[in-house]
Design a protein around this motif. Sequence first.
Motif, PDB file in Angstrom:
ATOM      1  N   GLU A   1      70.036 -71.691 -30.028  1.00  0.00           N
ATOM      2  CA  GLU A   1      69.299 -72.924 -29.696  1.00  0.00           C
ATOM      3  C   GLU A   1      70.190 -73.885 -28.909  1.00  0.00           C
ATOM      4  N   ASN A   2      71.426 -74.041 -29.349  1.00  0.00           N
ATOM      5  CA  ASN A   2      72.348 -74.949 -28.649  1.00  0.00           C
ATOM      6  C   ASN A   2      72.653 -74.450 -27.235  1.00  0.00           C
ATOM      7  N   THR A   3      72.775 -73.134 -27.103  1.00  0.00           N
ATOM      8  CA  THR A   3      73.051 -72.556 -25.784  1.00  0.00           C
ATOM      9  C   THR A   3      71.882 -72.789 -24.833  1.00  0.00           C
ATOM     10  N   ILE A   4      70.666 -72.550 -25.331  1.00  0.00           N
ATOM     11  CA  ILE A   4      69.475 -72.778 -24.505  1.00  0.00           C
ATOM     12  C   ILE A   4      69.374 -74.257 -24.132  1.00  0.00           C
ATOM     13  N   GLY A   5      69.628 -75.140 -25.103  1.00  0.00           N
ATOM     14  CA  GLY A   5      69.580 -76.582 -24.835  1.00  0.00           C
ATOM     15  C   GLY A   5      70.565 -76.988 -23.749  1.00  0.00           C
ATOM     16  N   ARG A   6      71.762 -76.395 -23.792  1.00  0.00           N
ATOM     17  CA  ARG A   6      72.775 -76.704 -22.772  1.00  0.00           C
ATOM     18  C   ARG A   6      72.324 -76.244 -21.391  1.00  0.00           C
ATOM     19  N   LEU A   7      71.707 -75.060 -21.337  1.00  0.00           N
ATOM     20  CA  LEU A   7      71.257 -74.538 -20.044  1.00  0.00           C
ATOM     21  C   LEU A   7      70.093 -75.361 -19.484  1.00  0.00           C
ATOM     22  N   VAL A   8      69.237 -75.855 -20.360  1.00  0.00           N
ATOM     23  CA  VAL A   8      68.147 -76.737 -19.911  1.00  0.00           C
ATOM     24  C   VAL A   8      68.727 -78.012 -19.300  1.00  0.00           C
ATOM     25  N   LYS A   9      69.751 -78.561 -19.935  1.00  0.00           N
ATOM     26  CA  LYS A   9      70.418 -79.749 -19.382  1.00  0.00           C
ATOM     27  C   LYS A   9      71.040 -79.438 -18.017  1.00  0.00           C
ATOM     28  N   ASP A  10      71.620 -78.243 -17.899  1.00  0.00           N
ATOM     29  CA  ASP A  10      72.189 -77.832 -16.613  1.00  0.00           C
ATOM     30  C   ASP A  10      71.105 -77.780 -15.535  1.00  0.00           C
ATOM     31  N   LEU A  11      69.932 -77.221 -15.897  1.00  0.00           N
ATOM     32  CA  LEU A  11      68.816 -77.145 -14.953  1.00  0.00           C
ATOM     33  C   LEU A  11      68.374 -78.536 -14.510  1.00  0.00           C
ATOM     34  N   GLU A  12      68.298 -79.467 -15.464  1.00  0.00           N
ATOM     35  CA  GLU A  12      67.865 -80.824 -15.130  1.00  0.00           C
ATOM     36  C   GLU A  12      68.894 -81.529 -14.253  1.00  0.00           C
TER      37      GLU A  12
ATOM     38  N   GLN B   1      76.619 -63.350 -12.555  1.00  0.00           N
ATOM     39  CA  GLN B   1      76.253 -64.741 -12.808  1.00  0.00           C
ATOM     40  C   GLN B   1      75.564 -64.843 -14.164  1.00  0.00           C
ATOM     41  N   VAL B   2      76.375 -64.728 -15.224  1.00  0.00           N
ATOM     42  CA  VAL B   2      75.879 -64.847 -16.593  1.00  0.00           C
ATOM     43  C   VAL B   2      76.405 -66.153 -17.171  1.00  0.00           C
ATOM     44  N   ASP B   3      75.505 -66.919 -17.806  1.00  0.00           N
ATOM     45  CA  ASP B   3      75.894 -68.252 -18.281  1.00  0.00           C
ATOM     46  C   ASP B   3      76.463 -68.232 -19.690  1.00  0.00           C
ATOM     47  N   ASP B   4      76.059 -67.243 -20.499  1.00  0.00           N
ATOM     48  CA  ASP B   4      76.655 -67.134 -21.837  1.00  0.00           C
ATOM     49  C   ASP B   4      76.502 -65.711 -22.368  1.00  0.00           C
ATOM     50  N   TYR B   5      77.358 -65.369 -23.317  1.00  0.00           N
ATOM     51  CA  TYR B   5      77.442 -64.018 -23.862  1.00  0.00           C
ATOM     52  C   TYR B   5      77.511 -64.166 -25.379  1.00  0.00           C
ATOM     53  N   LEU B   6      76.445 -63.727 -26.090  1.00  0.00           N
ATOM     54  CA  LEU B   6      76.374 -63.912 -27.545  1.00  0.00           C
ATOM     55  C   LEU B   6      76.286 -62.561 -28.246  1.00  0.00           C
ATOM     56  N   LEU B   7      76.943 -62.478 -29.401  1.00  0.00           N
ATOM     57  CA  LEU B   7      76.938 -61.238 -30.175  1.00  0.00           C
ATOM     58  C   LEU B   7      75.781 -61.211 -31.164  1.00  0.00           C
ATOM     59  N   LYS B   8      75.195 -60.016 -31.342  1.00  0.00           N
ATOM     60  CA  LYS B   8      74.189 -59.798 -32.371  1.00  0.00           C
ATOM     61  C   LYS B   8      74.890 -59.497 -33.705  1.00  0.00           C
ATOM     62  N   PRO B   9      74.302 -59.855 -34.837  1.00  0.00           N
ATOM     63  CA  PRO B   9      73.074 -60.658 -34.950  1.00  0.00           C
ATOM     64  C   PRO B   9      73.325 -62.089 -34.487  1.00  0.00           C
ATOM     65  N   VAL B  10      72.399 -62.591 -33.686  1.00  0.00           N
ATOM     66  CA  VAL B  10      72.583 -63.896 -33.058  1.00  0.00           C
ATOM     67  C   VAL B  10      72.313 -65.014 -34.060  1.00  0.00           C
ATOM     68  N   ASP B  11      73.227 -65.957 -34.105  1.00  0.00           N
ATOM     69  CA  ASP B  11      73.021 -67.148 -34.931  1.00  0.00           C
ATOM     70  C   ASP B  11      71.994 -68.036 -34.229  1.00  0.00           C
ATOM     71  N   GLU B  12      70.883 -68.348 -34.906  1.00  0.00           N
ATOM     72  CA  GLU B  12      69.794 -69.074 -34.246  1.00  0.00           C
ATOM     73  C   GLU B  12      70.206 -70.474 -33.795  1.00  0.00           C
ATOM     74  N   ILE B  13      71.100 -71.113 -34.549  1.00  0.00           N
ATOM     75  CA  ILE B  13      71.575 -72.451 -34.156  1.00  0.00           C
ATOM     76  C   ILE B  13      72.412 -72.355 -32.882  1.00  0.00           C
ATOM     77  N   GLU B  14      73.269 -71.331 -32.842  1.00  0.00           N
ATOM     78  CA  GLU B  14      74.101 -71.123 -31.649  1.00  0.00           C
ATOM     79  C   GLU B  14      73.234 -70.839 -30.426  1.00  0.00           C
TER      80      GLU B  14
END
Length: 277
Positions: free
Chosen positions: A113-124, A98-111
């Motif tokens: 941030e957008n991923t975290i924002g999407r997951l927060v919306k999912d939680l709400e 149960q993984v919600d996203d998979y990002l490669l290093k070095p991680v793009d900070e905008i990507e």
Amino acid sequence: MYKAMVVDDEEMIRKGICNVIPWEKLKIDTVKIASSGIGALKIMEDETIDILITDICMTEMDGLSLVEKINFLNPRLKIIVLTGYDNFEYAQKCCKMQVDDYLLKPVDEIELENTIGRLVKDLENEKIISHRQKINSRIQGLTEQLKLEQIMQNMIHESMKAEEIEKVLVDYSIDKEEVLQIALVCPVIDDNLSWKQHFELLNLYIKNTCIELFDSKKEGITFEDKNKNIVIATFVREEFEDVTDRIKYLINYLKNEYDINPKIVMGSIVKGFNKIN
């Protein structure tokens, strides 16, 4: 506000993620850090984390092992997995968990941030859906209870035909040959004058208690008759404890909880709902 945790055995990466993400903007007010999967699990023993950001390749416990344990302990947690390897095998394993996203290093900070924002919306959204489901469940439960009470009243007062009774019992998955014993609950409030002015409220409390003790455990059906008396059609089955013991427990509970002396009148044991009247 939500809680997040960053897990990575490289201090620079942990601090980098913590410093570049605008957490408060994303409705996250607490960010925990851990240098290993073991450390992350210890933190989660004491705190509820909503979003986890974890590296895969770590010492002591790798990220996939951490995710596997967390899936079991907290399946509602949102998980972002980071890895420095563009490895399809890792991605496959993440998809099976149960993984919600998979990002490669070095991680793009905008990507990120957008991923975290999407997951927060999912939680709400999940909170809203859960709240609606609870309300709908309560409404549906109340509607079903009132419907069942009307049916039981009709049975007692012989205003239902045999085929109608049988259809109702099928709808509620109740055996028409169920062995029953009627219990009439009579609250005696002479010694508690405060309840005399709130008798209807007391009756509601008692009925809800009976529903919790009998109906919710599928050990009987609670309803009010046309005279507003509380009636329990208790099921007499081998797998249930003796009806007398259950009634004694009810009496003691009502005494302790509401400071009343309930009197319960027991009817004869009968076989079949068509004989309860």
